[in-house]
Design a protein around this motif. Structure first.
Motif, PDB file in Angstrom:
ATOM      1  N   ARG A 115      36.611  35.774  52.517  1.00 34.89           N
ATOM      2  CA  ARG A 115      37.905  36.437  52.556  1.00 34.89           C
ATOM      3  C   ARG A 115      37.969  37.445  51.421  1.00 34.89           C
ATOM      4  N   PHE A 116      38.767  38.510  51.646  1.00 36.56           N
ATOM      5  CA  PHE A 116      38.928  39.529  50.615  1.00 36.56           C
ATOM      6  C   PHE A 116      39.912  39.047  49.549  1.00 36.56           C
ATOM      7  N   LEU A 117      39.634  39.465  48.307  1.00 34.03           N
ATOM      8  CA  LEU A 117      40.498  39.137  47.179  1.00 34.03           C
ATOM      9  C   LEU A 117      40.490  40.323  46.216  1.00 34.03           C
ATOM     10  N   HIS A 118      41.690  40.757  45.821  1.00 34.55           N
ATOM     11  CA  HIS A 118      41.774  41.860  44.867  1.00 34.55           C
ATOM     12  C   HIS A 118      41.307  41.385  43.493  1.00 34.55           C
ATOM     13  N   GLY A 119      40.428  42.163  42.899  1.00 31.32           N
ATOM     14  CA  GLY A 119      39.865  41.760  41.613  1.00 31.32           C
ATOM     15  C   GLY A 119      40.664  42.203  40.418  1.00 31.32           C
ATOM     16  N   GLU A 120      41.607  43.166  40.578  1.00 29.92           N
ATOM     17  CA  GLU A 120      42.344  43.678  39.423  1.00 29.92           C
ATOM     18  C   GLU A 120      43.121  42.590  38.671  1.00 29.92           C
ATOM     19  N   PRO A 121      43.814  41.661  39.361  1.00 31.24           N
ATOM     20  CA  PRO A 121      44.547  40.620  38.596  1.00 31.24           C
ATOM     21  C   PRO A 121      43.637  39.754  37.731  1.00 31.24           C
ATOM     22  N   TYR A 122      42.350  39.711  38.043  1.00 30.05           N
ATOM     23  CA  TYR A 122      41.415  38.891  37.281  1.00 30.05           C
ATOM     24  C   TYR A 122      40.545  39.740  36.351  1.00 30.05           C
ATOM     25  N   GLY A 123      40.926  41.018  36.216  1.00 34.08           N
ATOM     26  CA  GLY A 123      40.165  41.899  35.347  1.00 34.08           C
ATOM     27  C   GLY A 123      38.820  42.284  35.906  1.00 34.08           C
ATOM     28  N   LEU A 124      38.664  42.212  37.212  1.00 36.36           N
ATOM     29  CA  LEU A 124      37.405  42.553  37.866  1.00 36.36           C
ATOM     30  C   LEU A 124      37.584  43.854  38.658  1.00 36.36           C
ATOM     31  N   PRO A 125      36.597  44.757  38.620  1.00 36.60           N
ATOM     32  CA  PRO A 125      36.733  46.028  39.331  1.00 36.60           C
ATOM     33  C   PRO A 125      36.531  45.845  40.834  1.00 36.60           C
ATOM     34  N   GLY A 126      37.416  46.457  41.583  1.00 39.99           N
ATOM     35  CA  GLY A 126      37.248  46.479  43.024  1.00 39.99           C
ATOM     36  C   GLY A 126      37.546  45.163  43.696  1.00 39.99           C
ATOM     37  N   PRO A 127      37.414  45.131  45.036  1.00 41.87           N
ATOM     38  CA  PRO A 127      37.688  43.907  45.799  1.00 41.87           C
ATOM     39  C   PRO A 127      36.541  42.907  45.676  1.00 41.87           C
ATOM     40  N   LEU A 128      36.851  41.649  46.003  1.00 45.52           N
ATOM     41  CA  LEU A 128      35.882  40.567  46.006  1.00 45.52           C
ATOM     42  C   LEU A 128      35.834  39.919  47.381  1.00 45.52           C
ATOM     43  N   ARG A 129      34.677  39.331  47.700  1.00 41.53           N
ATOM     44  CA  ARG A 129      34.557  38.471  48.886  1.00 41.53           C
ATOM     45  C   ARG A 129      34.370  37.054  48.373  1.00 41.53           C
ATOM     46  N   VAL A 130      35.279  36.184  48.779  1.00 41.18           N
ATOM     47  CA  VAL A 130      35.351  34.832  48.233  1.00 41.18           C
ATOM     48  C   VAL A 130      35.074  33.821  49.344  1.00 41.18           C
TER      49      VAL A 130
END
Length: 451
Positions: A115-130
């Motif tokens: 699933r997609f997860l926005h990385g900005e709230p976790y200080g990570l650049p760009g989207p994530l696949r979790v």
């Protein structure tokens, strides 16, 4: 009245419309292909990222089950791992991964689906696949991979397609314009050739392309049409010239007789003059009637009326006006054909006129039927016609030397009328020697086959 929205389109050239239509179809095809490419490529890349994250999560689940799970968790390809205990606290992570905030809350089902997860709230650049999996002792394994590079690659692909597709469409549209122009060039040559053909250049022909395509067939057909038109025009010119020649003789005779009578009224036998003028007038009348008959036959290819006609009775009625003509009916039953009785009677009258004019003593008319055809034969014992001239006599204003007398010969239209009338009724006419004399035979389809 509302304007026709297609009027502008119909006013454009065929080349423009074909090119525009082809370009529109190409644009739709290229747009669909570009969308499909991006969609398939994106799906393949997402599946690849999800597969790697899932495998890393499975590896951690296996380590946890064996009791060999270390902290930090060693993962060789940069996948971020978080292991949560039954109370939701983070117990194991990969180096550099947040130990305070889980990447997925407890509401995420541990089904192994990415699933997609926005990385900005976790200080990570760009989207994530979790990917979330369940381990033993109530623990949860969270595996996440950055999707930024994949997203950047997809964005680059979209930009390239956004620029390249219109350029490719322009190139293909230009190629279509050139190809359509070359394809239509033979038609343009046909148009120019047709524009150059005039009344002073009737013998010219349209250019025929080398390619054996539809344009070649069109050019060949048009040239054949020009040939037929030239033949028809030549025939009309010959008809006009012959008619003028035939009209000149009786008109000159009438004029001469009247001028002599008016110049010498006292010594003139007016009865003899009137008889001579009347004879020439009758000749003009016969000529005019023949020309009108041929004009009607040329105008229509079928008889004006269509009715059953008994050729035996018709032959007997036509022969009554000629004393000494013998009529024989050889058919087992009535020889009935379909057609116009008046026109078929004129055929018999013309044949009998020729036969009686040249016969020495006997003219025989025979009517028969065989093979689905009715046959009418008119035979005389006259001098006949040489075989080389038997086809020529059916031409208009054709008279052999023996028939050139103004008193005894006609205008040369009788047999021409016979042939055109018989053709209009679906039949044939031919001449043959009778040793001595001439035999004229007309074949017509019987009514059972003509109706």
């Amino acid at each position: 009245m509302a304007a026709d929205p297609l009027a502008w389109w119909r006013r454009q050239s065929l080349r423009f419309r074909l090119t525009a239509t082809a370009s529109a179809a190409l644009a739709a095809a290229l747009a669909a292909a570009a969308w499909l490419l991006v969609h398939v490529l994106g799906s393949a890349l997402i599946d690849s990222v999800d597969e790697v994250a899932y495998q890393r999560a499975r590896d951690v689940v296996a380590l946890a089950a064996d009791g060999r799970l270390a902290d930090p968790v060693a993962v060789p390809d940069g996948t971020m791992i978080q292991v949560l205990d039954a109370r939701g606290r983070i117990t194991n992570v990969t180096p550099g991964t947040d130990r305070l905030v889980p990447l997925a809350d407890r509401s995420w089902p541990p089904d192994g689906r990415g699933r997609f997860l926005h990385g900005e709230p976790y200080g990570l650049p760009g989207p994530l696949r979790v990917v979330v999996l369940r381990a033993d002792q109530g623990r949860t394994v969270i595996a996440a991979r950055s999707f930024k590079e994949v997203a950047d690659s997809l964005a680059t692909t979209v930009r390239m397609l956004a620029v390249g597709t219109p350029l490719l469409l322009v190139l293909l549209g230009g190629a279509s314009w050139v190809v359509v122009g070359r394809t239509l060039r033979p038609i343009t040559e046909l148009r120019r050739g047709a524009a150059e053909i005039s009344g002073t250049a009737r013998a010219r022909r349209l250019p025929v392309p080398e390619a054996r395509d539809e344009v070649h067939a069109l050019a060949t057909t048009l040239n054949d049409m020009l040939t037929r038109l030239e033949a028809a025009e030549a025939s009309q010119r010959a008809l006009v010239a012959d008619a003028a020649h035939e009209l000149r003789s009786p008109l000159a005779s009438i004029r001469l007789q009247l001028e002599v009578a008016l110049g010498h009224p006292d010594g003139q036998d007016w009865r003899e003059t009137a008889e001579g003028v009347l004879e020439d007038a009758m000749r003009l009348s016969r000529l005019a009637e023949g020309l009108l008959t041929l004009a009607r036959l040329d105008e229509r290819r079928r008889p004006a009326r269509w009715e059953p006609v008994d050729l035996g009775a018709l032959a007997a009625a036509a022969a009554d006006r000629y004393p000494g003509v013998v009529v024989r009916v050889a058919a087992a039953g009535p020889a009935v054909v379909g057609g116009d009785a008046l026109e078929l009677r004129q055929v018999l009258v013309n044949l009998l006129d020729n036969a009686v004019r040249h016969a020495r003593s006997t003219v025989v008319v025979e009517v028969g039927a065989t093979g689905g055809l009715a046959a009418v034969t008119v035979t005389d014992d006259g001098p006949g016609i040489p075989e080389a001239d038997r086809e020529r006599v059916f031409h208009r204003f054709t008279r052999l030397d023996s028939a050139r007398s103004r008193d005894d010969g006609g205008a040369g239209l009788g047999l021409a009328i016979v042939r055109e009338t018989v053709r209009a009724h679906g039949g044939t006419v031919e001449l043959a020697g009778a040793a001595p004399g001439l035999r004229a035979t007309v074949h017509l389809p019987l009514a059972a086959r003509a109706w």
